[in-house]
Design a protein around this motif. Structure first.
Motif, PDB file in Angstrom:
ATOM      1  N   ILE A 129      17.909  -4.118  82.133  1.00 29.27           N
ATOM      2  CA  ILE A 129      18.535  -4.129  83.455  1.00 29.27           C
ATOM      3  C   ILE A 129      20.056  -4.069  83.314  1.00 29.27           C
ATOM      4  CG2 ILE A 129      18.900  -5.493  85.549  1.00 29.27           C
ATOM      5  CD1 ILE A 129      15.952  -6.165  85.503  1.00 29.27           C
ATOM      6  N   ALA A 130      20.611  -4.744  82.327  1.00 31.28           N
ATOM      7  CA  ALA A 130      22.059  -4.674  82.092  1.00 31.28           C
ATOM      8  C   ALA A 130      22.476  -3.233  81.790  1.00 31.28           C
ATOM      9  CB  ALA A 130      22.458  -5.597  80.943  1.00 31.28           C
ATOM     10  N   ALA A 131      21.703  -2.536  80.985  1.00 28.70           N
ATOM     11  CA  ALA A 131      21.999  -1.143  80.650  1.00 28.70           C
ATOM     12  C   ALA A 131      21.867  -0.257  81.889  1.00 28.70           C
ATOM     13  CB  ALA A 131      21.067  -0.655  79.541  1.00 28.70           C
ATOM     14  N   GLU A 132      20.864  -0.524  82.698  1.00 32.28           N
ATOM     15  CA  GLU A 132      20.674   0.258  83.920  1.00 32.28           C
ATOM     16  C   GLU A 132      21.832   0.033  84.889  1.00 32.28           C
ATOM     17  OE1 GLU A 132      18.687   2.950  86.542  1.00 32.28           O
ATOM     18  OE2 GLU A 132      18.659   2.625  84.386  1.00 32.28           O
ATOM     19  N   LYS A 133      22.316  -1.203  84.972  1.00 38.16           N
ATOM     20  CA  LYS A 133      23.461  -1.495  85.833  1.00 38.16           C
ATOM     21  C   LYS A 133      24.687  -0.702  85.395  1.00 38.16           C
ATOM     22  CE  LYS A 133      24.229  -5.890  86.787  1.00 38.16           C
ATOM     23  NZ  LYS A 133      24.246  -7.365  86.691  1.00 38.16           N
ATOM     24  N   GLU A 134      24.930  -0.625  84.091  1.00 38.95           N
ATOM     25  CA  GLU A 134      26.058   0.161  83.583  1.00 38.95           C
ATOM     26  C   GLU A 134      25.894   1.631  83.947  1.00 38.95           C
ATOM     27  OE1 GLU A 134      28.964  -0.860  82.189  1.00 38.95           O
ATOM     28  OE2 GLU A 134      28.183  -2.823  82.776  1.00 38.95           O
ATOM     29  N   TYR A 135      24.676   2.144  83.785  1.00 35.01           N
ATOM     30  CA  TYR A 135      24.404   3.535  84.149  1.00 35.01           C
ATOM     31  C   TYR A 135      24.662   3.761  85.638  1.00 35.01           C
ATOM     32  CZ  TYR A 135      22.154   7.792  85.493  1.00 35.01           C
ATOM     33  OH  TYR A 135      21.932   9.031  86.045  1.00 35.01           O
ATOM     34  N   LEU A 136      24.175   2.843  86.476  1.00 38.29           N
ATOM     35  CA  LEU A 136      24.329   2.995  87.923  1.00 38.29           C
ATOM     36  C   LEU A 136      25.795   2.996  88.343  1.00 38.29           C
ATOM     37  CD1 LEU A 136      21.394   0.755  89.190  1.00 38.29           C
ATOM     38  CD2 LEU A 136      21.570   3.253  89.385  1.00 38.29           C
ATOM     39  N   ILE A 137      26.584   2.110  87.758  1.00 43.77           N
ATOM     40  CA  ILE A 137      28.018   2.082  88.078  1.00 43.77           C
ATOM     41  C   ILE A 137      28.646   3.431  87.739  1.00 43.77           C
ATOM     42  CG2 ILE A 137      30.257   1.081  87.428  1.00 43.77           C
ATOM     43  CD1 ILE A 137      28.751  -1.641  87.150  1.00 43.77           C
TER      44      ILE A 137
END
Length: 92
Positions: free
Chosen positions: A3-11
């Motif tokens: 989820i942390a990696a996905e958050k970075e991608y989303l930003i």
């Protein structure tokens, strides 16, 4: 960690909406669609967190906005909201 990696991608993906709009990217609407699809899918698997709905709303607002300052604010607000997505049940 996922989820942390996905958050970075989303930003990163959401932030790209700024230069794409400034440069009049030919496929801007398609890019909006792919970002929104990813957010809707992420929302389902992350437990329908309120922050994700707000992010989707801000992006949809920006998509319809012609005033660049309002567009920019919505995109930057959406990027900021991504940081509020909980990564586990223990997050406050």
């Amino acid at each position: 960690y996922q989820i942390a990696a996905e958050k970075e991608y989303l930003i990163s993906a959401i932030f790209k909406l700024l230069p794409y709009k400034q440069n009049e990217y030919e496929y801007l609407d398609n890019y909006f669609e792919s970002v929104l699809q990813r957010l809707i899918g992420f929302n389902k698997i992350s437990g329908c967190q309120p922050a994700v709905i707000t992010i989707i709303s801000l992006i949809e607002y920006a998509r319809q906005e012609s005033d660049f300052q309002e567009y920019r604010k919505a995109i930057l607000d959406a990027c900021g909201m991504v940081k509020l997505i909980k990564e586990s049940d223990s997050d406050a």
